[in-house]
Design a protein around this motif. Structure first.
Motif, PDB file in Angstrom:
ATOM      1  N   SER A   1      28.354   4.775 -12.776  1.00 44.97           N
ATOM      2  CA  SER A   1      28.471   4.818 -14.076  1.00 44.97           C
ATOM      3  C   SER A   1      27.126   4.848 -14.854  1.00 44.97           C
TER       4      SER A   1
ATOM      5  N   ASN B   1      26.423   3.144 -17.478  1.00 42.35           N
ATOM      6  CA  ASN B   1      26.103   1.764 -17.707  1.00 42.35           C
ATOM      7  C   ASN B   1      25.486   1.012 -16.468  1.00 42.35           C
TER       8      ASN B   1
ATOM      9  N   LEU C   1      34.752   9.955 -13.828  1.00 41.97           N
ATOM     10  CA  LEU C   1      34.229   9.028 -14.750  1.00 41.97           C
ATOM     11  C   LEU C   1      32.896   9.160 -15.292  1.00 41.97           C
TER      12      LEU C   1
ATOM     13  N   GLN D   1      34.113  -1.195 -24.827  1.00 40.36           N
ATOM     14  CA  GLN D   1      33.398  -0.474 -23.715  1.00 40.36           C
ATOM     15  C   GLN D   1      34.634  -0.794 -22.462  1.00 40.36           C
ATOM     16  N   HIS D   2      35.276  -1.684 -22.497  1.00 38.32           N
ATOM     17  CA  HIS D   2      36.429  -1.526 -21.620  1.00 38.32           C
ATOM     18  C   HIS D   2      37.480  -0.668 -22.060  1.00 38.32           C
TER      19      HIS D   2
ATOM     20  N   THR E   1      36.384   2.977 -21.062  1.00 40.14           N
ATOM     21  CA  THR E   1      36.590   3.377 -19.663  1.00 40.14           C
ATOM     22  C   THR E   1      38.244   3.747 -19.429  1.00 40.14           C
ATOM     23  N   ILE E   2      39.129   2.821 -19.946  1.00 40.54           N
ATOM     24  CA  ILE E   2      40.568   3.109 -19.747  1.00 40.54           C
ATOM     25  C   ILE E   2      40.764   4.623 -20.422  1.00 40.54           C
TER      26      ILE E   2
ATOM     27  N   TYR F   1      39.686   7.108 -18.133  1.00 41.48           N
ATOM     28  CA  TYR F   1      40.426   7.498 -17.021  1.00 41.48           C
ATOM     29  C   TYR F   1      41.887   8.116 -17.346  1.00 41.48           C
TER      30      TYR F   1
END
Lengths: 703, 75
Positions: A65, A67, A106, A240-241, A244-245, A248
């Motif tokens: 990633s 990050n 990703l 941030q979570h 990412t979801i 995806y």
């Protein structure tokens, strides 16, 4: 590099064959440099894209990633976020593994949102049929809005297509975000973020907020506005979570239309091999056997080339001595520079062999299984499964070993590993051990077959590992560092190693050693040469005095020469230093002559042998172990009237060399990797005190 | 409560939606997403770390991390 060259950054997950692609694109036109201000190696190479167009390709460290969680990974973010005309890539080449396309995309989606022209190379497509994978490339191209190339880097398939795609992508220079993170998470929040500056894409601004990494072009006002967004940390983390979801979800939508896997075709080789390699008994047995083979080869295969290097440099010295006009310059070259360079190059055979094995184990995917097997054990000692690799490397040289700790994301575990690596028995200790063992341990066989001398050497290796482990345990208990990072490692597929990759890997690490250790050992050799060949008044008179006092002894010319050399050394600056530390080392059983050798050992431990050769005035041309050994054996301790190198003295020296941190090059690397003098100084003094005390106890008990 | 750490070797579960906040970002990025199928492939000889397969990624994570990620068992 010319102005018209396209700057390409190569990005991808680990284990995707990124290195294979880099090697195919650049071949031998690659070099390793340093990123300004950081210690991670920067691999660059040039590639001929077409008859008229070249590219400079930068191989960025593998990452899952943008990050970052480790030092290596942070380079990717820093390079891509730079906004510096000279550094920012014109085109980003993302490498993905066909089998793991979802996860690889990703990273691709993050890169794409930076709005830099991007090419996606899907690697290992030769495996597609076997794994039952099919891809609709033209639809994928359309959905991802980018160039998509299928390649098989190891087989050199599709490399030409990649080159053409880079040119096309560069000419078109169109870049658009893929995901558009704003609307799906919090439209209001992100529109406020976007208003801060029109010079950056929304995703770039978002990265500046989440990673606290700003390009040089940012204004103070913009930075302050960005800082305001950083205040609500929980919200940032949550977003941030969510991001990412969301990524995806988008990737799944695209892959549903373009990527098909027929699971019945999947083979089961991985699980079969895993069952053996991670088995609770066989797993460790296999690992132990592999280690045995590695150490055996280091000793067996390396001795011939090492003797050859040693001999060649001795000849070179003689040749220079015979052909250079006499003077200080000739002395500097013959006694300082040539032995200094030889002292570095002599280790290359062992280092090459060790890194050859490590590269093979990493290429095959086996190393991850070792990490998996060892993590729990290493953790008890404050380290990490990944610490195993540095600890093995340390048996060749601590310098590349310390650099290999960069993959450990937990700072405390990494620091402990760095601090204890110098305890492992590196190849510079070997010549010292060899001569001392030969002196004090009889050449007998235990129970008729166990070579006693070999057994002692083996115990010294065991002592090295054991002290590393114990020191780690103590550091774990005393170091007050709280770290929040956690452990994850990918278990890649088993692969047949690519020899090209192994070759470049070994080449690169060996170069790092020669340059890293070389300049310090060389510099120190010159300083020591100066200290040994200059001195106060008594030094200048040493020659005259020796000749006068031996005028009645009928000495051969070379015997007299040796006596003069020894007298000169005794009265040189370094001789004076040796004499002044004598009171401190007397309780360990050493005299000032050994004291000189201890001081010179700070350049590199193996200098011990050469120094003793000079002090005991063994003539330069028969500086082989047998002669030095005989000379050391006949050395008399003036206090006792008996042999100087008794069993207690030898053991005390062995213990001292096992523990003492006598390597300036390692200290310099530790300083570089920990960014402070605190840790190398702790190493120097901690290990020094330990060495002194252990040698003291050993000598006092045995004598 | 079922977590990845309570799975038996070879068992499969689904990561529960309310685990989102406890899964480290890095694991999320590596494919460890709420709703995803997760299989426990191997357990290291000393019972830790755990070798899992999720979303096509084969990963080894420590038990302490695995114990935080709630799952629904597949039957």
């Amino acid at each position: 590099m010319s102005k018209n060259d396209i700057k390409v950054a190569l990005v991808g997950n680990p284990n995707t064959g990124k290195t294979s692609l880099f090697n195919q694109l650049t071949g031998l036109n690659q070099k390793v440099g340093n990123y300004p201000g950081v210690t991670v190696d920067k691999k660059q190479g040039t590639s001929k894209l077409s008859a008229t167009q070249n590219a400079v390709i930068t191989d960025l460290p593998g990452t899952y990633s943008i990050n970052p969680t480790s030092l290596d990974e942070s380079i990717v973010l820093k390079t891509l976020l730079k906004k510096d005309i000279k550094e920012t890539p014109d085109v980003i080449l993302v490498v993905a593994d066909v089998e793991n396309l979802k996860r690889n995309l990703l990273l691709f989606s993050q890169i794409k949102d930076l709005e830099i022209p991007t090419v996606l190379a899907i690697n290992m497509v030769d495996q597609m049929a076997k794994k039952g994978i099919s891809i609709d490339v033209s639809l994928l191209k359309e959905e991802l809005n980018t160039e998509v190339i299928l390649i098989s880097a190891r087989k050199n398939d599709g490399i030409l297509d990649v080159k053409e795609a880079i040119i096309r992508c560069h000419v078109a220079a169109k870049a658009s975000p893929l995901c558009g993170i704003d609307s799906k998470i919090d439209p209001d929040y992100f529109s406020r973020l976007k208003e801060i500056s029109a010079n950056y894409s929304l995703y770039e601004l978002w990265l500046m907020v989440t990673q606290g990494n700003y390009p040089a072009t940012i204004t103070e006002e913009e930075k302050n506005k960005l800082l305001a967004f950083k205040k609500d940390v929980t919200k940032l983390k949550k977003y941030q979570h969510k991001e990412t979801i969301f990524r995806y979800q988008e990737i799944n939508k695209i892959l549903k239309k373009t990527y098909l896997v027929d699971k019945s075709k999947a083979t089961d080789l991985r699980s079969k091999l895993d069952k053996i390699f991670t088995h609770k008994i066989f797993g460790y047995v296999i690992f132990f056997l592999i280690l045995l083979v590695i150490f055996q080869s280091i000793f067996d295969w390396a001795s011939m080339p090492m003797d050859f290097i040693d001999g060649s440099f001795a000849k070179l010295s003689d040749f220079a001595r015979a052909n250079l006009p006499k003077g200080v310059l000739a002395d500097l070259i013959v006694e300082g520079i040539i032995p200094g360079i030889g002292g570095v190059l002599i280790f290359i055979p062992q280092i090459v062999i060790l890194f050859l094995f490590i590269a093979l184990l990493e290429e095959t995917g086996y190393m991850s299984r070792v990490v998996f097997l060892m993590d729990k054990i290493m953790r008890r000692f404050g380290m990490n499964g990944k610490s195993v690799i540095p600890l093995i490397s340390g048996t060749a040289c601590a310098i590349p070993a310390i650099m290999a700790t960069r993959t450990i994301t937990n700072w405390k575990e990494r620091l402990i590993t760095i601090l204890v690596v110098p305890f492992t028995t590196c190849s510079a200790r070997l010549p010292v051990y060899a001569i001392l063992i030969a002196l004090i341990i009889p050449e007998t066989k235990l129970f008729g077959f166990l070579n006693l001398q070999g057994l002692v050497l083996l115990s010294l290796y065991a002592l090295g590992f054991l002290s590393a482990i114990i020191a780690a345990y103590m550091l774990q208990k005393t170091l007050k560092i709280s770290t929040k990072s956690f452990f994850v490692i990918e278990m890649p597929n088993y692969k047949i190693p690519s020899f090209k990759n192994v070759f470049f890997d070994v080449l690169e690490k060996t170069k790092a050693f020669v340059i890293g250790a070389g300049k310090i050992i060389l510099a120190l050799s010159i300083v020591l040469w100066f200290l040994a060949s200059n001195g106060p008044e008594s030094y200048k008179n040493a020659e005259k005095h020796t000749i006068e006092s031996n005028i009645n002894n009928k000495l051969q010319a070379n015997e007299l020469e040796q006596k003069i050399a020894a007298a000169k050394l005794e009265n040189s600056y370094i001789g004076i230093m040796g004499k002044s530390i004598e009171p401190a080392i007397k309780p360990l059983g050493y005299d000032w002559k050994i004291g000189i050798a201890l001081i010179t050992s700070f350049a590199a431990r193996e200098v011990f042998v050469g120094t003793l050769a000079t002090i005991y005035s063994v003539s330069a041309d028969d500086e082989d172990t047998a002669t030095i050994k005989e000379r050391m054996r006949s050395e008399i301790n003036p206090d006792t009237g008996k042999s100087m190198f008794t069993f207690p003295v030898g053991m005390s020296l062995l213990v001292f060399y096992a523990f003492a941190m006598q390597c300036m090059a390692t200290l310099a690397i530790v300083k570089r990797e920990t960014k402070s003098w605190k840790w190398p100084l702790i190493q120097l003094f901690g290990m020094g005190v330990l060495a002194y005390m252990s040698a003291l106890i050993t000598y006092q008990i045995l004598s | 409560m079922n977590t990845i750490a309570t799975l038996l070797k070879g068992e499969v579960g689904y990561i529960s939606e309310d685990s989102l906040d406890v899964i480290p970002l890095k694991l999320l990025e590596m494919g460890c997403l709420p709703g995803a199928e997760v299989a426990l492939v191997q357990i290291a000889p000393l019972k830790d770390p755990l070798y899992i397969c999720v979303n096509g990624s084969h990963l080894a994570i420590r038990k302490e991390t695995a114990a935080q990620i709630k799952i629904l068992k597949a039957n």
